[in-house]
Design a protein around this motif. Structure first.
Motif, short mmCIF file in Angstrom:
data_model
loop_
_atom_site.label_atom_id
_atom_site.label_comp_id
_atom_site.label_asym_id
_atom_site.label_seq_id
_atom_site.Cartn_x
_atom_site.Cartn_y
_atom_site.Cartn_z
N PRO A 298 103.52 11.58 -38.98
CA PRO A 298 103.46 11.28 -37.55
C PRO A 298 103.87 12.43 -36.63
N THR A 299 104.62 13.39 -37.15
CA THR A 299 105.08 14.50 -36.32
C THR A 299 104.99 15.81 -37.09
N TRP B 43 104.99 21.32 -40.55
CA TRP B 43 106.04 22.33 -40.42
C TRP B 43 107.38 21.61 -40.22
N ARG B 44 108.42 22.32 -40.49
CA ARG B 44 109.77 21.77 -40.28
C ARG B 44 110.60 22.79 -39.51
N PRO B 45 111.45 22.29 -38.62
CA PRO B 45 112.37 23.19 -37.91
C PRO B 45 113.36 23.83 -38.89
N LEU C 130 94.92 11.60 -33.66
CA LEU C 130 93.97 10.72 -32.99
C LEU C 130 93.34 9.69 -33.92
N VAL C 131 93.43 9.91 -35.23
CA VAL C 131 92.92 8.94 -36.20
C VAL C 131 93.94 8.81 -37.33
N PRO C 132 93.90 7.68 -38.07
CA PRO C 132 94.82 7.55 -39.21
C PRO C 132 94.59 8.66 -40.25
N GLU C 133 95.64 9.00 -40.95
CA GLU C 133 95.60 10.09 -41.92
C GLU C 133 94.46 9.96 -42.93
N GLU C 134 94.24 8.73 -43.44
CA GLU C 134 93.23 8.57 -44.48
C GLU C 134 91.81 8.86 -43.98
N GLU C 135 91.62 8.90 -42.67
CA GLU C 135 90.29 9.21 -42.13
C GLU C 135 90.04 10.71 -42.01
#
Length: 165
Positions: free
Chosen positions: A57-58, A89-91, A134-139
């Motif tokens: 999600p982020t 990515w991660r901070p 803008l769309v679910p991951e599986e798409e």
């Protein structure tokens, strides 16, 4: 003008690359290290992460490339365009710098003869769809259609050539 370069899948984990991400509402290009610290705190960096059945999600990012290599083969889009790998990515933390990893999926039919997995390739028209969720991951985190990639074999240099360099 941005110049995408060959993505070496066997590059060192501490190689720095330009990624594109949303940060504080803006789209920015930054150079980060390739390789995230494992969530379990293990000593080995993680440079690829399986995408199946997961949500991100982020902290999404794009890694621009014109082709990628695996052993003695290179893969590029058949239409000659450059593309992006879907990544996260991660901070930075006190013991690990700000870094990124590339997401993987099952290989499409062009890549399957060489490897059973591949990095998730996004075309330019998919870049903001991924970045802005803008769309679910599986798409979107799935293999591209057959015939999408051009595969080239690189000749292995002879011993004489390697010694002459």
């Amino acid at each position: 003008m941005m110049s995408a370069k060959v993505f070496q899948s066997d590059a060192p984990l501490d190689e720095r690359r330009v990624i594109i991400r949303r940060h504080e509402g803006d789209v920015e290009m930054v150079e980060l290290l390739w390789g995230l610290r494992p969530r379990d705190g293990g000593p080995r960096a993680v440079n690829v992460i399986r995408s199946e059945g997961r949500t991100f999600p982020t902290h999404r990012c794009l890694v621009p490339a014109s082709q990628f290599r695996h052993r003695s083969f290179s893969f590029s889009l058949a239409n000659g365009d450059w593309f992006y790998f879907a990544g996260i990515w991660r901070p930075a933390t006190p013991d690990w710098p700000e870094a990124y990893a590339v997401l993987t999926t099952e290989a499409n039919t062009d890549i399957a003869p060489f490897h059973d997995r591949q990095m998730v390739v996004l075309t330019r028209d998919q870049r903001m769809v991924w970045l802005d969720a803008l769309v679910p991951e599986e798409e979107i985190l799935r293999p591209l259609l057959a015939g999408t990639f051009r595969v080239r074999r690189h000749s292995t240099p002879s011993v004489e050539t390697m010694l002459a360099v």
